[in-house]
Scaffold this active site. Structure first.
Site, PDB file in Angstrom:
ATOM      1  N   GLN A  14      -8.474  -3.224  -9.427  1.00 13.92           N
ATOM      2  CA  GLN A  14      -8.623  -4.105 -10.609  1.00 13.92           C
ATOM      3  C   GLN A  14      -7.792  -5.376 -10.492  1.00 13.92           C
ATOM      4  O   GLN A  14      -8.279  -6.481 -10.692  1.00 13.92           O
ATOM      5  CB  GLN A  14      -8.157  -3.375 -11.869  1.00 13.92           C
ATOM      6  CG  GLN A  14      -8.938  -2.161 -12.239  1.00 13.92           C
ATOM      7  CD  GLN A  14      -8.541  -1.713 -13.625  1.00 13.92           C
ATOM      8  OE1 GLN A  14      -8.968  -2.313 -14.612  1.00 13.92           O
ATOM      9  NE2 GLN A  14      -7.738  -0.671 -13.723  1.00 13.92           N
ATOM     10  N   ASP A  37      -2.520   0.137   5.744  1.00 13.59           N
ATOM     11  CA  ASP A  37      -2.545   1.377   4.966  1.00 13.59           C
ATOM     12  C   ASP A  37      -1.119   1.689   4.523  1.00 13.59           C
ATOM     13  O   ASP A  37      -0.248   1.940   5.364  1.00 13.59           O
ATOM     14  CB  ASP A  37      -3.109   2.504   5.844  1.00 13.59           C
ATOM     15  CG  ASP A  37      -3.280   3.805   5.082  1.00 13.59           C
ATOM     16  OD1 ASP A  37      -2.734   3.936   3.970  1.00 13.59           O
ATOM     17  OD2 ASP A  37      -3.963   4.695   5.616  1.00 13.59           O
ATOM     18  N   ALA A  61      -2.038   0.882  -4.882  1.00 16.85           N
ATOM     19  CA  ALA A  61      -1.290   2.064  -5.307  1.00 16.85           C
ATOM     20  C   ALA A  61      -2.222   3.263  -5.298  1.00 16.85           C
ATOM     21  O   ALA A  61      -3.444   3.108  -5.249  1.00 16.85           O
ATOM     22  CB  ALA A  61      -0.739   1.868  -6.729  1.00 16.85           C
ATOM     23  N   TYR A  62      -1.641   4.439  -5.343  1.00 13.03           N
ATOM     24  CA  TYR A  62      -2.415   5.661  -5.617  1.00 13.03           C
ATOM     25  C   TYR A  62      -2.401   5.787  -7.137  1.00 13.03           C
ATOM     26  O   TYR A  62      -1.367   6.092  -7.733  1.00 13.03           O
ATOM     27  CB  TYR A  62      -1.738   6.866  -4.942  1.00 13.03           C
ATOM     28  CG  TYR A  62      -2.495   8.150  -5.141  1.00 13.03           C
ATOM     29  CD1 TYR A  62      -3.473   8.548  -4.233  1.00 13.03           C
ATOM     30  CD2 TYR A  62      -2.256   8.962  -6.249  1.00 13.03           C
ATOM     31  CE1 TYR A  62      -4.185   9.726  -4.427  1.00 13.03           C
ATOM     32  CE2 TYR A  62      -2.961  10.134  -6.441  1.00 13.03           C
ATOM     33  CZ  TYR A  62      -3.923  10.521  -5.527  1.00 13.03           C
ATOM     34  OH  TYR A  62      -4.630  11.680  -5.722  1.00 13.03           O
ATOM     35  N   THR A 102       4.808   0.730 -13.385  1.00 12.05           N
ATOM     36  CA  THR A 102       4.070   1.301 -14.516  1.00 12.05           C
ATOM     37  C   THR A 102       4.966   1.700 -15.687  1.00 12.05           C
ATOM     38  O   THR A 102       6.149   2.013 -15.496  1.00 12.05           O
ATOM     39  CB  THR A 102       3.310   2.558 -14.020  1.00 12.05           C
ATOM     40  OG1 THR A 102       2.743   3.250 -15.126  1.00 12.05           O
ATOM     41  CG2 THR A 102       4.242   3.528 -13.302  1.00 12.05           C
ATOM     42  N   ASP A 103       4.367   1.736 -16.877  1.00 10.64           N
ATOM     43  CA  ASP A 103       5.051   2.270 -18.055  1.00 10.64           C
ATOM     44  C   ASP A 103       5.314   3.773 -17.909  1.00 10.64           C
ATOM     45  O   ASP A 103       6.150   4.324 -18.625  1.00 10.64           O
ATOM     46  CB  ASP A 103       4.235   1.995 -19.329  1.00 10.64           C
ATOM     47  CG  ASP A 103       2.800   2.514 -19.262  1.00 10.64           C
ATOM     48  OD1 ASP A 103       2.257   2.627 -18.134  1.00 10.64           O
ATOM     49  OD2 ASP A 103       2.212   2.801 -20.315  1.00 10.64           O
ATOM     50  N   TYR A 126       3.137  10.946 -10.562  1.00 11.91           N
ATOM     51  CA  TYR A 126       2.797   9.524 -10.379  1.00 11.91           C
ATOM     52  C   TYR A 126       3.970   8.650 -10.833  1.00 11.91           C
ATOM     53  O   TYR A 126       4.421   7.759 -10.106  1.00 11.91           O
ATOM     54  CB  TYR A 126       1.527   9.216 -11.180  1.00 11.91           C
ATOM     55  CG  TYR A 126       1.193   7.750 -11.330  1.00 11.91           C
ATOM     56  CD1 TYR A 126       0.625   7.028 -10.283  1.00 11.91           C
ATOM     57  CD2 TYR A 126       1.430   7.070 -12.536  1.00 11.91           C
ATOM     58  CE1 TYR A 126       0.296   5.678 -10.426  1.00 11.91           C
ATOM     59  CE2 TYR A 126       1.105   5.730 -12.690  1.00 11.91           C
ATOM     60  CZ  TYR A 126       0.543   5.035 -11.635  1.00 11.91           C
ATOM     61  OH  TYR A 126       0.227   3.704 -11.789  1.00 11.91           O
ATOM     62  N   LYS A 130       6.214   6.163  -8.531  1.00 12.47           N
ATOM     63  CA  LYS A 130       6.259   4.724  -8.826  1.00 12.47           C
ATOM     64  C   LYS A 130       7.712   4.293  -9.061  1.00 12.47           C
ATOM     65  O   LYS A 130       8.113   3.202  -8.650  1.00 12.47           O
ATOM     66  CB  LYS A 130       5.391   4.399 -10.053  1.00 12.47           C
ATOM     67  CG  LYS A 130       3.887   4.566  -9.841  1.00 12.47           C
ATOM     68  CD  LYS A 130       3.273   3.597  -8.851  1.00 12.47           C
ATOM     69  CE  LYS A 130       3.201   2.175  -9.363  1.00 12.47           C
ATOM     70  NZ  LYS A 130       2.446   1.297  -8.413  1.00 12.47           N
TER      71      LYS A 130
HETATM   72  N1  NAP Z   1      -4.630   1.151 -13.814  1.00 13.67           N
HETATM   73  C1  NAP Z   1      -3.684   1.261 -14.749  1.00 13.67           C
HETATM   74  O1  NAP Z   1      -3.947   1.586 -15.909  1.00 13.67           O
HETATM   75  C2  NAP Z   1      -2.256   0.952 -14.397  1.00 13.67           C
HETATM   76  C3  NAP Z   1      -1.257   1.164 -15.358  1.00 13.67           C
HETATM   77  C4  NAP Z   1       0.060   0.873 -15.027  1.00 13.67           C
HETATM   78  C5  NAP Z   1       0.367   0.383 -13.769  1.00 13.67           C
HETATM   79  N2  NAP Z   1      -0.628   0.205 -12.862  1.00 13.67           N
HETATM   80  C6  NAP Z   1      -0.266  -0.309 -11.536  1.00 13.67           C
HETATM   81  O2  NAP Z   1      -0.927  -1.544 -11.364  1.00 13.67           O
HETATM   82  C7  NAP Z   1      -1.236  -1.743  -9.986  1.00 13.67           C
HETATM   83  C8  NAP Z   1      -2.674  -2.126  -9.838  1.00 13.67           C
HETATM   84  O3  NAP Z   1      -3.480  -1.052 -10.341  1.00 13.67           O
HETATM   85  P1  NAP Z   1      -5.075  -1.121 -10.351  1.00 13.67           P
HETATM   86  O4  NAP Z   1      -5.530  -0.489 -11.612  1.00 13.67           O
HETATM   87  O5  NAP Z   1      -5.516  -2.489  -9.990  1.00 13.67           O
HETATM   88  O6  NAP Z   1      -5.397  -0.125  -9.155  1.00 13.67           O
HETATM   89  P2  NAP Z   1      -6.819   0.373  -8.664  1.00 13.67           P
HETATM   90  O7  NAP Z   1      -7.908  -0.363  -9.323  1.00 13.67           O
HETATM   91  O8  NAP Z   1      -6.818   1.862  -8.719  1.00 13.67           O
HETATM   92  O9  NAP Z   1      -6.805  -0.077  -7.130  1.00 13.67           O
HETATM   93  C9  NAP Z   1      -5.908   0.484  -6.245  1.00 13.67           C
HETATM   94  C10 NAP Z   1      -5.896  -0.341  -4.988  1.00 13.67           C
HETATM   95  O10 NAP Z   1      -5.001   0.301  -4.097  1.00 13.67           O
HETATM   96  C11 NAP Z   1      -5.570   0.269  -2.822  1.00 13.67           C
HETATM   97  N3  NAP Z   1      -5.059   1.407  -2.042  1.00 13.67           N
HETATM   98  C12 NAP Z   1      -5.057   2.705  -2.381  1.00 13.67           C
HETATM   99  N4  NAP Z   1      -4.482   3.421  -1.401  1.00 13.67           N
HETATM  100  C13 NAP Z   1      -4.093   2.532  -0.460  1.00 13.67           C
HETATM  101  C14 NAP Z   1      -3.445   2.643   0.793  1.00 13.67           C
HETATM  102  N5  NAP Z   1      -3.080   3.840   1.300  1.00 13.67           N
HETATM  103  N6  NAP Z   1      -3.188   1.534   1.503  1.00 13.67           N
HETATM  104  C15 NAP Z   1      -3.579   0.311   1.048  1.00 13.67           C
HETATM  105  N7  NAP Z   1      -4.211   0.156  -0.121  1.00 13.67           N
HETATM  106  C16 NAP Z   1      -4.470   1.246  -0.855  1.00 13.67           C
HETATM  107  C17 NAP Z   1      -7.056   0.370  -3.030  1.00 13.67           C
HETATM  108  O11 NAP Z   1      -7.545  -0.126  -1.836  1.00 13.67           O
HETATM  109  P3  NAP Z   1      -9.005  -0.546  -1.426  1.00 13.67           P
HETATM  110  O12 NAP Z   1      -9.064  -1.980  -1.815  1.00 13.67           O
HETATM  111  O13 NAP Z   1      -9.008  -0.312   0.030  1.00 13.67           O
HETATM  112  O14 NAP Z   1      -9.908   0.364  -2.185  1.00 13.67           O
HETATM  113  C18 NAP Z   1      -7.230  -0.476  -4.275  1.00 13.67           C
HETATM  114  O15 NAP Z   1      -7.372  -1.843  -3.937  1.00 13.67           O
HETATM  115  C19 NAP Z   1      -0.823  -0.454  -9.277  1.00 13.67           C
HETATM  116  O16 NAP Z   1       0.451  -0.612  -8.738  1.00 13.67           O
HETATM  117  C20 NAP Z   1      -0.745   0.572 -10.395  1.00 13.67           C
HETATM  118  O17 NAP Z   1       0.160   1.611 -10.104  1.00 13.67           O
HETATM  119  C21 NAP Z   1      -1.928   0.467 -13.139  1.00 13.67           C
END
Ligand code: NAP
Length: 299
Positions: A14, A37, A61-62, A102-103, A126, A130
């Site tokens: 995202q 990776d 992130a995972y 993250t929160d 998680y 984080k």
């Molecule tokens: N989503 C939420 O509600 C939320 C809330 C709080 C904090 N966050 C934090 O915000 C950040 C962005 O989240 P998001 O929602 O944009 O995440 P997301 O949509 O789940 O996307 C995760 C990304 O991580 C990449 N990825 C996963 N495993 C990987 C690995 N081993 N090596 C390299 N890349 C890898 C994926 O790669 P590909 O491009 O190859 O698929 C994808 O681009 C993260 O740090 C997350 O922890 C998210």
């Protein structure tokens, strides 16, 4: 401001997509698997040396919060070990780093918006990983960690797209009403991240480095968030459903989530001049774009 060369780790997530959609004057270089990776950081250094970025943003992130309870090794590798390895290389290269946290590093028991001075106490695997990843600040002082919350965007898997999809098949949805957070538009987070990137490269002030909360300005429960999404969907001619409030205890899930993880993002506004909107002011636009994206994929 002249454009920066910015490596974005992660390509299809995202935040990564929101950054690529609106890069401003900057040249973005998305690096993701299999090239790079985070679970196997050996290939990070050659890729970063070749890219020669002015700034590195870790948008990867995972993010499967429940899956992290069982996939503990992968969760720890991607969310804790990978970011620390990345920051070690960034420090060697002398390149500023922006990382997203993250929160869910908090237990959510304080009952007020959380500041960077509050003590984390994660409830989930998680959140724990984080929090461990935030230790990258110990190896790379020229770095900023932005903690965000409840990210939504028009495509991909997130709360907004999930409940719109569910409302296509159901008249009524049970949604948790006793967990409050500050949901965030991925577009707004991307804008803030680029502002931080510009500031880190422009000024050496210590106040620009360290941990920042970077979440939307309006707190909501998941149930109220769902109702606001359905109100926007109704205005856009999209699906709606009745939201039935339930307590978190009635929604059994492997990971425990904080009851009140509202983030106070005023430090980010003060030092970086970045303010993230109340998600409710973004929903008409986000839902309209989500409905367009949904139509494209079902064609
Ligand atoms: N989503 C939420 O509600 C939320 C809330 C709080 C904090 N966050 C934090 O915000 C950040 C962005 O989240 P998001 O929602 O944009 O995440 P997301 O949509 O789940 O996307 C995760 C990304 O991580 C990449 N990825 C996963 N495993 C990987 C690995 N081993 N090596 C390299 N890349 C890898 C994926 O790669 P590909 O491009 O190859 O698929 C994808 O681009 C993260 O740090 C997350 O922890 C998210």
């Amino acid at each position: 401001m002249s454009g920066l060369a910015i490596v974005v780790i992660g390509r299809s997530g995202q935040l990564a997509l929101a950054l690529q959609a609106n890069p401003g004057p900057h040249r973005l270089i998305p690096l993701s698997r299999p090239q790079v990776d985070l679970a196997d950081p050996g290939n990070l250094e050659p890729a970063l040396r070749a890219a020669q970025p002015d700034v590195i943003i870790n948008a990867a992130a995972y993010t499967d919060v429940d899956g992290a309870e069982t996939h503990s090794e992968l969760n720890a590798a991607i969310n804790a070990g990978g970011p620390v390895a990345l920051s070690t290389i960034a420090a060697e290269l002398g390149t500023p780093l922006i990382h997203i946290s993250t929160d869910y590093v908090f237990d959510g028991t304080l009952g007020r918006p959380l500041t960077e001075a509050d003590t984390p106490n994660p409830l989930s695997a998680y959140g724990e990983a984080k929090l461990a990843g935030e230790a990258l600040l110990d190896v790379h002082p020229n770095a900023a960690v932005l903690r965000t919350a409840g990210l939504v965007s028009p495509a991909g898997r997130n709360f907004l797209t999930t409940i719109l999809r569910l409302a296509r098949d159901r008249d009524s949805l049970n949604i948790v009403a006793n967990q409050t957070l500050t949901p965030t538009s991925a577009d707004d987070l991307a804008t803030a991240v680029l502002k931080v990137a510009e500031n880190l490269t422009a000024r050496p002030d210590p106040d620009l480095r360290g941990i920042f909360h970077a979440a939307g300005a309006g707190p909501l429960s998941w149930a109220d968030f769902a109702r606001a999404i359905f109100d926007a969907s109704a205005r856009a001619g999209g699906p709606t459903a009745n939201c039935h409030d339930i307590p978190a205890a009635d929604w059994p899930s492997p990971a425990q989530r904080p009851a009140d993880s509202r983030l106070d993002s005023s430090r980010l506004a003060t030092h970086h001049g970045a303010r993230l909107a109340d998600i409710r002011t973004r929903l008409d636009d986000l839902v309209r774009r989500a409905l367009v994206a949904e139509r494209k994929t079902t064609r």
